[in-house]
Design an enzyme around this catalytic site. Structure first.
Site, short mmCIF file in Angstrom:
data_model
loop_
_atom_site.label_atom_id
_atom_site.label_comp_id
_atom_site.label_asym_id
_atom_site.label_seq_id
_atom_site.Cartn_x
_atom_site.Cartn_y
_atom_site.Cartn_z
N LYS A 1 40.56 15.38 35.43
CA LYS A 1 41.64 15.63 34.47
C LYS A 1 41.25 15.17 33.06
O LYS A 1 41.65 15.79 32.07
CB LYS A 1 42.92 14.95 34.93
CG LYS A 1 43.45 15.49 36.28
CD LYS A 1 43.75 16.97 36.20
CE LYS A 1 44.45 17.51 37.43
NZ LYS A 1 44.76 18.94 37.33
N ASN B 1 46.57 25.98 36.81
CA ASN B 1 47.42 24.94 37.40
C ASN B 1 46.87 24.42 38.73
O ASN B 1 47.18 23.31 39.12
CB ASN B 1 48.84 25.49 37.58
CG ASN B 1 49.65 24.68 38.55
OD1 ASN B 1 50.20 23.64 38.20
ND2 ASN B 1 49.71 25.12 39.82
N TYR C 1 39.74 12.36 40.73
CA TYR C 1 40.84 13.13 40.13
C TYR C 1 40.95 12.82 38.63
O TYR C 1 41.06 13.74 37.80
CB TYR C 1 42.12 12.76 40.86
CG TYR C 1 43.36 13.52 40.43
CD1 TYR C 1 43.59 14.83 40.84
CD2 TYR C 1 44.33 12.90 39.63
CE1 TYR C 1 44.73 15.51 40.45
CE2 TYR C 1 45.47 13.58 39.24
CZ TYR C 1 45.67 14.89 39.66
OH TYR C 1 46.80 15.56 39.27
N ASN D 1 43.47 6.02 37.36
CA ASN D 1 44.44 5.60 38.38
C ASN D 1 43.69 5.07 39.59
O ASN D 1 42.68 5.65 40.00
CB ASN D 1 45.32 6.80 38.78
CG ASN D 1 46.61 6.36 39.42
OD1 ASN D 1 47.02 5.20 39.30
ND2 ASN D 1 47.25 7.27 40.13
N1 NAD Z 1 52.65 16.43 41.13
C1 NAD Z 1 52.24 15.56 40.20
O1 NAD Z 1 52.75 14.42 40.08
C2 NAD Z 1 51.16 15.95 39.22
C3 NAD Z 1 50.86 15.04 38.18
C4 NAD Z 1 49.88 15.37 37.27
C5 NAD Z 1 49.18 16.56 37.39
N2 NAD Z 1 49.47 17.42 38.40
C6 NAD Z 1 48.70 18.66 38.49
O2 NAD Z 1 49.58 19.76 38.51
C7 NAD Z 1 48.97 20.84 39.25
C8 NAD Z 1 49.93 21.30 40.34
O3 NAD Z 1 50.20 20.21 41.19
P1 NAD Z 1 51.35 20.21 42.32
O4 NAD Z 1 51.91 18.84 42.33
O5 NAD Z 1 52.24 21.38 42.15
O6 NAD Z 1 50.44 20.35 43.63
P2 NAD Z 1 50.65 21.18 44.98
O7 NAD Z 1 49.65 20.63 45.92
O8 NAD Z 1 52.08 21.22 45.38
O9 NAD Z 1 50.23 22.66 44.52
C9 NAD Z 1 48.90 22.95 44.14
C10 NAD Z 1 48.64 24.41 44.45
O10 NAD Z 1 47.27 24.69 44.07
C11 NAD Z 1 46.71 25.49 45.08
N3 NAD Z 1 45.25 25.39 45.11
C12 NAD Z 1 44.51 24.32 45.53
N4 NAD Z 1 43.20 24.64 45.50
C13 NAD Z 1 43.12 25.92 45.06
C14 NAD Z 1 42.03 26.80 44.84
N5 NAD Z 1 40.77 26.43 45.10
N6 NAD Z 1 42.29 28.07 44.41
C15 NAD Z 1 43.57 28.46 44.17
N7 NAD Z 1 44.64 27.66 44.37
C16 NAD Z 1 44.41 26.40 44.81
C17 NAD Z 1 47.33 24.95 46.37
O11 NAD Z 1 47.17 25.87 47.46
C18 NAD Z 1 48.76 24.72 45.94
O12 NAD Z 1 49.58 25.86 46.14
C19 NAD Z 1 47.65 20.27 39.77
O13 NAD Z 1 46.60 20.63 38.87
C20 NAD Z 1 47.87 18.79 39.74
O14 NAD Z 1 46.66 18.07 39.66
C21 NAD Z 1 50.44 17.13 39.33
#
Ligand code: NAD
Length: 258
Positions: free
Chosen positions: A167, A98, A163, A157
């Protein structure tokens, strides 16, 4: 083509379909990852929450609340797979990739130092750790690997070429790996593709774009981390054995990539 007997794993208690199983979630200190960890714990799994050491107290608090184990580790570290394997000596049943980052910039102005880390965290580390953990036999037969794509990986996007490429790479990786992982290891590999979800990542997006994300959802709201978590938990269930190589959008019919 050799045929083998299908051996569906019986679920003893549907209130806890993951009882007796071990799950590791990357990026689990907050946001979608914390919600995935929470839903997997609710479903009975023993959960390990992995996040970068800088998340310190936040990671410890999330893990404590769930009765989970915190694993402070940068998933891009060269020895990440070995350290995960060492943290789960009895192996893993569910591996949720994730962790993810954004470093937005229009492609014309995209320096290498905004491109490389996004590909490294979001895609390369997923490939490296998955390969190493499968090869080492850390992921049990009947195991589940769930990666996190995005509708940006389907549609692209503006300002997110790095990004979106990472993905889209996840979608390709899942499709390519799924048949091999099933044949060689008895493990399924699937992905969720969230739309706009309300987290710290999207709180940093300018207000107008955030509002557009909410309004492109047919439910007329931003998605919630738990929406993604429940889909991930469904992939993780013992009963989902026949679901492999799939990418499920969790986006409320977002217009992006429709
Ligand atoms: N929020 C959205 O709208 C959305 C949409 C599509 C996809 N996503 C994907 O969902 C996932 C979670 O996103 P989110 O919105 O909860 O983001 P967020 O930034 O709130 O949480 C991401 C977490 O990943 C951790 N992280 C980052 N780099 C890391 C690394 N090198 N090693 C270990 N942990 C690491 C961060 O510390 C953080 O706790 C991501 O892969 C993101 O791309 C999110």
């Amino acid at each position: 083509i050799e045929l083998t007997a299908a051996a569906p794993a019986p679920v003893a208690d549907w209130a806890a379909p993951l009882a007796g199983r071990t799950a590791l979630v990357t990026g689990a200190a907050r946001g979608i990852g914390a919600s995935v960890a929470s839903v997997l714990a609710r479903d009975g799994a023993r959960v390990i929450c992995l996040d970068v050491p800088q998340t310190g107290d936040e990671l410890a608090r999330t893990a404590d609340t769930l009765g989970a184990t915190a694993l402070p580790l940068d998933i891009t570290a060269d020895d990440a797979a070995q350290r995960i394997a060492a943290a789960v000596p009895d192996g893993l049943d569910v591996l949720v990739h994730n962790a993810g980052i954004t470093r937005d910039r229009r492609l014309a102005n995209m320096p290498a130092d905004r491109w490389a880390p996004v590909l490294d965290v979001n895609l390369d580390s997923v490939l490296r750790t998955t390969d190493a953990l499968l090869a080492a036999g850390t992921v049990h037969r009947g195991g589940r690997i769930v990666a996190t794509a995005s509708i940006a990986g389907i549609a692209g996007n503006n300002g997110q070429t790095n990004y979106a490429a990472s993905k889209a790479g996840i979608i390709g990786l899942v499709r390519a790996l799924a048949p091999r992982a099933a044949a060689d290891h008895g493990v399924t590999v699937n992905a969720v593709a969230p739309g706009f979800i309300e987290t710290k990542m999207t709180a940093a997006v300018p207000l107008l774009i955030r509002e557009a994300g909410r309004r492109m959802n047919s439910l007329g709201q931003g998605g919630l981390p738990v929406d993604v978590a429940e889909t991930t938990a469904w992939f993780a269930q013992p009963a989902s054995t026949a679901v492999n190589g799939q990418v499920v959008r969790v986006c409320g019919q977002s217009l992006l990539g429709a």
